[in-house]
Design a protein around this motif. Sequence first.
Motif, short mmCIF file in Angstrom:
data_model
loop_
_atom_site.label_atom_id
_atom_site.label_comp_id
_atom_site.label_asym_id
_atom_site.label_seq_id
_atom_site.Cartn_x
_atom_site.Cartn_y
_atom_site.Cartn_z
N ASN A 102 -46.92 74.01 76.68
CA ASN A 102 -46.07 74.84 75.85
C ASN A 102 -45.95 76.23 76.09
O ASN A 102 -44.98 76.83 75.99
N THR A 103 -46.97 76.76 76.85
CA THR A 103 -47.09 78.22 77.06
C THR A 103 -46.87 78.52 78.67
O THR A 103 -46.78 79.95 78.79
N TRP A 104 -46.84 77.71 79.38
CA TRP A 104 -46.85 78.03 80.67
C TRP A 104 -45.64 78.69 81.33
O TRP A 104 -45.72 79.91 82.06
N GLU A 105 -44.38 78.49 80.86
CA GLU A 105 -43.28 79.38 81.12
C GLU A 105 -43.37 80.75 80.57
O GLU A 105 -42.87 81.73 81.15
N ALA A 106 -44.00 80.71 79.25
CA ALA A 106 -44.00 82.24 78.72
C ALA A 106 -45.06 82.94 79.62
O ALA A 106 -44.74 84.33 79.70
N TYR A 107 -45.96 82.26 79.99
CA TYR A 107 -47.23 83.30 80.62
C TYR A 107 -46.54 83.37 82.13
O TYR A 107 -46.61 84.84 82.79
N ALA A 112 -44.64 88.81 76.67
CA ALA A 112 -45.72 88.80 75.65
C ALA A 112 -45.49 87.89 74.39
O ALA A 112 -46.00 87.20 73.65
N ASP A 113 -44.01 88.39 73.81
CA ASP A 113 -43.58 87.83 72.86
C ASP A 113 -43.39 86.39 72.76
O ASP A 113 -43.81 85.72 71.66
N MET A 114 -42.96 86.07 73.98
CA MET A 114 -42.84 84.44 74.15
C MET A 114 -44.16 83.75 74.20
O MET A 114 -44.43 82.54 73.55
N VAL A 120 -48.52 80.15 68.68
CA VAL A 120 -48.85 79.72 67.39
C VAL A 120 -48.76 78.27 66.87
O VAL A 120 -49.92 77.92 66.43
N PRO A 121 -47.77 77.45 67.58
CA PRO A 121 -47.71 76.02 66.87
C PRO A 121 -49.04 75.41 67.47
O PRO A 121 -49.74 74.73 66.71
N PRO A 122 -49.25 75.17 68.62
CA PRO A 122 -50.30 74.47 69.16
C PRO A 122 -51.54 74.87 68.63
O PRO A 122 -52.70 74.13 68.42
N LEU A 123 -51.83 76.22 68.43
CA LEU A 123 -53.34 76.77 67.89
C LEU A 123 -53.37 76.40 66.40
O LEU A 123 -54.45 75.91 66.14
N VAL A 124 -52.35 76.30 65.52
CA VAL A 124 -51.98 75.82 64.15
C VAL A 124 -52.57 74.42 64.14
O VAL A 124 -53.32 74.04 63.35
N VAL A 125 -51.91 73.69 65.21
CA VAL A 125 -52.39 72.25 65.44
C VAL A 125 -53.83 72.16 65.57
O VAL A 125 -54.49 71.12 64.88
N PHE A 126 -54.23 72.86 66.49
CA PHE A 126 -55.63 72.90 66.88
C PHE A 126 -56.69 73.20 65.70
O PHE A 126 -57.37 72.34 65.36
N VAL A 127 -56.36 74.15 64.94
CA VAL A 127 -57.11 74.54 63.79
C VAL A 127 -56.92 73.44 62.63
O VAL A 127 -58.10 73.10 62.04
N ALA A 128 -55.81 72.91 62.62
CA ALA A 128 -55.67 72.07 61.54
C ALA A 128 -56.29 70.65 61.70
O ALA A 128 -57.06 70.18 61.19
N ALA A 129 -56.42 70.19 63.15
CA ALA A 129 -56.99 69.06 63.60
C ALA A 129 -58.46 69.19 63.42
O ALA A 129 -59.18 68.23 63.14
#
Length: 232
Positions: A102-107, A112-114, A120-129
């Motif tokens: 999900n973040t490969w192209e942004a890196y 930085a903003d991308m 945020v979405p995958p990290l939210v999924v990680f924390v919620a999981a």
Amino acid sequence: MPPTLAEAEAVEQASKQVDRLCWTGILLGLAFTMTNVQSFAANGAAVWSLPWLAAWLLDPMVSLVLLAILRAEQVTARYGIRTRGWVRGAKWFTLAATYVMNTWEAYASGSADMVVLHSVPPLVVFVAAEAVTDLRDKLSDAVRAAFTNAAVSCPDTGQEADAERPPESAPERSPEAKRRTSFDEYLSRAREAWTPDVTVTPAWIREVTGCSRGLSSRLAGSLLAKVSGDER
């Protein structure tokens, strides 16, 4: 002040709402990552070409495995069964794979903003999981405790059973049909239907006994108190 049955039902409703909201957040987070993962997998392939279409399969493949693991962990945690390393490793791998794709192209673009946006979405999924299994288990404990305490503070009087009495003005009913079902009979039905994997709620009580909504709350509390005493 001990909780009333109405307050215990409010705890049950809150538990259901929290569980639904948490799973909705996880599903939305995974849906958000889908387009970025597809773009990563397509790697510039022409729109509607076979590689472009096949790229849409990558994110659902990873997400479905993740959701299956999370659901299985909820069930095993309810019985105090710990899963082995492969299960936890599979969960972490699917989460990490989703984040990287999900973040490969942004890196790669150095934006930085991308990076933040797509992190945020995958990290939210990680924390919620990580939280959803323990949270569901604790909420089930809260529901059981609320109904047990309510049953203790409101001992059974059998008054609600009067609502189950057929109208006296119905002459066509047989004597058996006029006989009301007692509180103890409803409780006995519920006890026979109960198994350790069942979370006792008024809705479940109504389903297995056919009692009224008003009586189901008290039956739920009494059954929980009875089951807890049997386990001790």
